[in-house]
Design a protein around this motif. Structure first.
Motif, PDB file in Angstrom:
ATOM      1  N   LEU A  64      13.779 -14.435   3.263  1.00 29.89           N
ATOM      2  CA  LEU A  64      12.675 -14.314   2.323  1.00 29.89           C
ATOM      3  C   LEU A  64      12.034 -12.931   2.379  1.00 29.89           C
ATOM      4  N   TYR A  65      11.921 -12.366   3.577  1.00 31.10           N
ATOM      5  CA  TYR A  65      11.332 -11.039   3.721  1.00 31.10           C
ATOM      6  C   TYR A  65      12.177  -9.980   3.007  1.00 31.10           C
ATOM      7  N   VAL A  66      13.490 -10.077   3.144  1.00 32.60           N
ATOM      8  CA  VAL A  66      14.374  -9.146   2.440  1.00 32.60           C
ATOM      9  C   VAL A  66      14.165  -9.244   0.940  1.00 32.60           C
ATOM     10  N   GLU A  95      12.067 -12.041 -10.142  1.00 31.83           N
ATOM     11  CA  GLU A  95      11.203 -11.143 -10.899  1.00 31.83           C
ATOM     12  C   GLU A  95      10.659 -10.052  -9.976  1.00 31.83           C
ATOM     13  N   PRO A  96      10.328  -8.885 -10.513  1.00 31.05           N
ATOM     14  CA  PRO A  96       9.687  -7.852  -9.692  1.00 31.05           C
ATOM     15  C   PRO A  96       8.286  -8.278  -9.263  1.00 31.05           C
ATOM     16  N   ALA A  97       7.813  -7.683  -8.173  1.00 28.70           N
ATOM     17  CA  ALA A  97       6.453  -7.932  -7.713  1.00 28.70           C
ATOM     18  C   ALA A  97       5.455  -7.169  -8.572  1.00 28.70           C
ATOM     19  N   ARG A  98       4.168  -7.439  -8.361  1.00 34.06           N
ATOM     20  CA  ARG A  98       3.137  -6.728  -9.131  1.00 34.06           C
ATOM     21  C   ARG A  98       3.093  -5.243  -8.762  1.00 34.06           C
ATOM     22  N   THR A  99       3.292  -4.956  -7.464  1.00 28.76           N
ATOM     23  CA  THR A  99       3.373  -3.573  -7.003  1.00 28.76           C
ATOM     24  C   THR A  99       4.842  -3.215  -6.862  1.00 28.76           C
ATOM     25  N   VAL A 100       5.305  -2.233  -7.615  1.00 25.65           N
ATOM     26  CA  VAL A 100       6.735  -1.943  -7.621  1.00 25.65           C
ATOM     27  C   VAL A 100       6.966  -0.441  -7.747  1.00 25.65           C
ATOM     28  N   ARG A 106       0.824  -1.205   0.000  1.00 25.85           N
ATOM     29  CA  ARG A 106       0.000   0.000   0.000  1.00 25.85           C
ATOM     30  C   ARG A 106       0.861   1.260   0.000  1.00 25.85           C
ATOM     31  N   GLU A 107       1.932   1.242   0.790  1.00 26.49           N
ATOM     32  CA  GLU A 107       2.819   2.403   0.835  1.00 26.49           C
ATOM     33  C   GLU A 107       3.545   2.601  -0.487  1.00 26.49           C
ATOM     34  N   ILE A 108       4.016   1.519  -1.077  1.00 31.66           N
ATOM     35  CA  ILE A 108       4.736   1.616  -2.350  1.00 31.66           C
ATOM     36  C   ILE A 108       3.808   2.101  -3.457  1.00 31.66           C
ATOM     37  N   ALA A 109       2.577   1.614  -3.467  1.00 33.67           N
ATOM     38  CA  ALA A 109       1.627   2.069  -4.478  1.00 33.67           C
ATOM     39  C   ALA A 109       1.369   3.566  -4.342  1.00 33.67           C
ATOM     40  N   TRP A 110       1.216   4.038  -3.116  1.00 35.86           N
ATOM     41  CA  TRP A 110       0.991   5.466  -2.904  1.00 35.86           C
ATOM     42  C   TRP A 110       2.230   6.269  -3.302  1.00 35.86           C
ATOM     43  N   MET A 111       3.410   5.796  -2.904  1.00 30.32           N
ATOM     44  CA  MET A 111       4.649   6.504  -3.223  1.00 30.32           C
ATOM     45  C   MET A 111       4.866   6.574  -4.735  1.00 30.32           C
ATOM     46  N   GLU A 112       4.559   5.500  -5.440  1.00 29.00           N
ATOM     47  CA  GLU A 112       4.725   5.479  -6.893  1.00 29.00           C
ATOM     48  C   GLU A 112       3.835   6.528  -7.549  1.00 29.00           C
ATOM     49  N   GLU A 113       2.672   6.710  -7.012  1.00 25.06           N
ATOM     50  CA  GLU A 113       1.707   7.628  -7.593  1.00 25.06           C
ATOM     51  C   GLU A 113       1.983   9.079  -7.208  1.00 25.06           C
ATOM     52  N   CYS A 138      12.750  -6.314  -1.690  1.00 26.96           N
ATOM     53  CA  CYS A 138      13.511  -5.912  -2.877  1.00 26.96           C
ATOM     54  C   CYS A 138      12.688  -6.088  -4.152  1.00 26.96           C
ATOM     55  N   GLN A 139      11.850  -7.106  -4.194  1.00 32.32           N
ATOM     56  CA  GLN A 139      11.018  -7.319  -5.381  1.00 32.32           C
ATOM     57  C   GLN A 139      10.045  -6.171  -5.611  1.00 32.32           C
ATOM     58  N   ARG A 140       9.731  -5.437  -4.568  1.00 33.28           N
ATOM     59  CA  ARG A 140       8.811  -4.307  -4.676  1.00 33.28           C
ATOM     60  C   ARG A 140       9.536  -3.000  -4.989  1.00 33.28           C
ATOM     61  N   LEU A 141      10.861  -3.087  -5.125  1.00 28.38           N
ATOM     62  CA  LEU A 141      11.663  -1.899  -5.418  1.00 28.38           C
ATOM     63  C   LEU A 141      12.448  -2.041  -6.724  1.00 28.38           C
ATOM     64  N   MET A 142      12.352  -3.213  -7.354  1.00 27.75           N
ATOM     65  CA  MET A 142      13.109  -3.509  -8.574  1.00 27.75           C
ATOM     66  C   MET A 142      12.151  -3.640  -9.759  1.00 27.75           C
ATOM     67  N   PRO A 143      12.181  -2.712 -10.691  1.00 29.03           N
ATOM     68  CA  PRO A 143      11.265  -2.806 -11.837  1.00 29.03           C
ATOM     69  C   PRO A 143      11.613  -3.939 -12.799  1.00 29.03           C
ATOM     70  N   ASN A 144      12.847  -4.474 -12.718  1.00 32.69           N
ATOM     71  CA  ASN A 144      13.300  -5.474 -13.673  1.00 32.69           C
ATOM     72  C   ASN A 144      13.851  -6.697 -12.947  1.00 32.69           C
ATOM     73  N   LEU A 145      14.116  -7.746 -13.712  1.00 30.44           N
ATOM     74  CA  LEU A 145      14.761  -8.939 -13.181  1.00 30.44           C
ATOM     75  C   LEU A 145      16.048  -8.543 -12.468  1.00 30.44           C
ATOM     76  N   PHE A 146      16.297  -9.132 -11.289  1.00 29.28           N
ATOM     77  CA  PHE A 146      17.493  -8.758 -10.532  1.00 29.28           C
ATOM     78  C   PHE A 146      18.098  -9.964  -9.844  1.00 29.28           C
ATOM     79  N   ARG A 147      19.370  -9.822  -9.476  1.00 30.73           N
ATOM     80  CA  ARG A 147      20.099 -10.889  -8.788  1.00 30.73           C
ATOM     81  C   ARG A 147      20.068 -10.618  -7.295  1.00 30.73           C
ATOM     82  N   SER A 148      19.561 -11.591  -6.521  1.00 29.18           N
ATOM     83  CA  SER A 148      19.516 -11.457  -5.066  1.00 29.18           C
ATOM     84  C   SER A 148      20.843 -11.899  -4.457  1.00 29.18           C
ATOM     85  N   ILE A 149      20.933 -11.819  -3.145  1.00 34.59           N
ATOM     86  CA  ILE A 149      22.150 -12.234  -2.445  1.00 34.59           C
ATOM     87  C   ILE A 149      22.227 -13.757  -2.397  1.00 34.59           C
ATOM     88  N   GLY A 150      23.390 -14.308  -2.765  1.00 33.86           N
ATOM     89  CA  GLY A 150      23.612 -15.747  -2.656  1.00 33.86           C
ATOM     90  C   GLY A 150      24.229 -16.108  -1.323  1.00 33.86           C
TER      91      GLY A 150
END
Length: 563
Positions: free
Chosen positions: A353-355, A435-440, A328-335, A359-371
């Protein structure tokens, strides 16, 4: 019997060496602790080759244990052995409840130990005219710098600045669960304070003691041919577990600013440690029971700048509820905003998993997470194998099954090797690429970090920096670079410990002055793109106003250049 004689006799009893553990039991405890780390500790080679400590070299520790005639001193030796790893996650603690405090805390501002909280219930101003910003000079004739060295092994936090700050906190707060000899404190301390006007005064301050002290190890016969069951492992999906009793004094220091006159918490950990700028419009206050974040926005000239504080990576209301709120916060901030400032200062970590979900909600594109380069045990071989089996039975797409199969084979291969460790794998997914989340959020991001951004608080900014998604502002993060589990460390001394099971592995190698070029976060930390230090006297006395003004200007410039 006179009171003076009774006091003398009691003092003599406390001062006498307390010994119930036999030399054989102490040796067995030390070997057990070392064997646990030999089997399960992930960063062994890094610590041996870069930090200079070889946990396998047990002979000098056994020789010291043999010379010890006091159980408390032996417990202290166990603390020192694990502290030598210089690992922020790995500590030895004991099930002791005793603690002593002096009614105020100090921290390092501009390199000096300045008082930043005072309990007026314990230290009324009429008797103790001490103020926020006064300097702690010494306690019981020992200067602060000497105390930092003496308390270093009880304060290990992966990099020198973090450890030194922890050590300063230990000067005025002594939990026996982490400092075995804490119960030996007297009734009062001679505290030397340098006031803001330069006057130096000595105060006799009482130690406020709570809990029951433990003065020796409990006697028990040594069994022959018996073994004890190892404690249950916790989930691999944790960077850092819930706070243990020994951590509370430090957590309280990190997560609260105490008012000079009332002990009322005015900046709980959910909220920033600094006052927000004039004109700031609050959305989530951090005060409601349902808040997992603090958020809002403010105007900087023509820009609307959003702000979200992520206080930890283990939301008390659960991951699902927290992510719904974050969406909800990200959707408002994006707008409604031109750019976003995310505050993870003093974030102690939490769920892997939470991290990744954040990150999926802040990355518009495919990204590499921490291994994670994992040092697997048999239980982890079984766990990764069960995940693969479940993926096959669930008829997941072939590429996902292939990913889980490759991950399992990596774990199995490492398990079969002598001191084997996997390559960088995901602990949660079939792949490190997400992959990015639906809300990003798609606009410029600035992330605030400091030396107490730890574990998941290391991984979050590292992920954004590796994928060129954010500008990092602040100080080098702690460098608590792996996932951990709790274990029973010893049986006779009843010590518990935490074991780092892996090494976080970044997308790229990082070159720093202190370490060889490496993809690891352990000890190295995550370095800011723009260095900005909150720990100054001006920030302490002005509720962080200089810091806020500085990062606001940095953020505005970054947003203008990248929108």
């Amino acid at each position: 019997m006179t009171a003076r004689l009774l006091a003398f006799l009691l003092t003599g009893v406390l001062a006498a060496p307390a010994q119930n553990l036999t030399p054989e039991q102490r040796a067995a405890d030390l070997k057990m602790l070392a064997a646990l780390y030999a089997k399960q500790y992930g960063p062994y080679e890094w610590k041996r080759d870069v930090i200079g400590f070889d946990l396998y070299d047990l002979r000098p520790w056994l020789e010291r244990a043999e010379r010890i005639s006091d159980d408390i001193e032996f417990m202290d030796l166990l603390v020192e052995y694990v502290a030598s790893l210089d690992d922020a996650h790995d500590v030895v603690s004991f099930p002791f409840t005793f603690s002593a405090t002096l009614g105020f805390t100090a921290d390092l501002y501009d390199g000096r130990a300045l008082i930043d909280t005072i309990s007026r219930a314990s230290l009324p101003f009429s008797q103790y005219p001490i103020s926020i910003g006064d300097e702690l000079v010494s306690v019981d004739g020992i200067a602060v710098q000497e105390w930092i060295q003496r308390l270093w092994k009880y304060s290990t936090a992966a990099n020198p600045r973090s450890t030194a700050r922890n050590a300063v906190a230990r000067i005025t707060t002594r939990p026996q669960s982490r400092i075995p000899w804490a119960f030996r404190l007297g009734d009062t301390a001679q505290v030397v304070i340098r006031h803001a006007n330069g006057e130096v005064r000595t105060y006799t301050i009482p130690w406020v003691k709570t809990g029951a002290p433990v003065t020796e190890g409990g006697p028990v016969p040594s069994p022959f041919g018996r073994t004890a069951q190892q404690s249950r492992a916790v989930s691999l999906l944790e960077y850092e577990d819930s706070l243990q009793p020994w951590q509370r004094p430090i957590a309280e220091l990190l997560e609260a600013r105490i008012d000079d006159t009332s002990m009322a918490v005015i900046n709980p950990g959910l909220r920033p440690i600094f006052a927000m700028p004039q004109g700031f419009q609050t959305r989530l206050s951090g005060n409601a029971a349902t808040d997992s974040f603090f958020s809002g926005w403010w105007r900087v000239d023509e820009l609307r700048v959003g702000f979200i504080r992520i206080p930890n990576m283990s939301p008390s209301l659960g991951t699902t509820a927290a992510l719904q709120q974050f969406d909800r916060e990200i959707a408002w901030m994006e707008e409604n905003t031109d750019g976003l400032v995310i505050d993870v200062m003093r974030n102690p970590g939490g769920s892997v998993l939470y991290v990744e979900n954040l990150c999926q909600r802040l990355m518009p594109n495919l990204f590499r997470s921490i291994g994670f380069e994992l040092r697997p045990t048999a239980s982890e071989v079984a766990s990764f194998g069960a995940t693969l089996d479940s993926a096959r039975r669930s008829n997941l797409p072939d590429y996902m099954i292939a990913g889980y199969e490759a991950r399992y084979n990596d774990v199995l291969t490492a398990y079969r090797e002598n001191r084997g460790r996997t390559g960088p794998i995901s602990l949660t997914q079939h792949s490190l690429w997400l992959e990015p989340a639906r809300t990003v959020y798609t606009k410029p991001i600035v992330v605030l970090i400091d030396e107490f951004s730890a574990s998941g608080g290391d991984a979050f900014p590292a992920t954004l920096q590796d994928n060129q998604r954010a500008l990092l502002v602040g100080m080098r993060t702690m460098g608590a670079g792996g996932n951990v589990v709790d274990r029973n460390g010893t049986w006779y001394a009843e010590a518990s410990t935490r074991v780092t099971r892996s090494l976080m592995h970044r997308r790229y190698e990082i070159a720093t002055p202190e370490f060889p070029s490496t993809p690891y976060i352990e000890n190295v930390g995550v370095r800011p793109d723009v260095e900005l230090d909150y720990m100054t006297r001006e920030n302490l006395l002005q509720n962080g106003r200089p810091f806020v003004e500085a990062f606001t200007a940095i953020a505005a410039d970054y947003i203008r250049r990248n929108r």
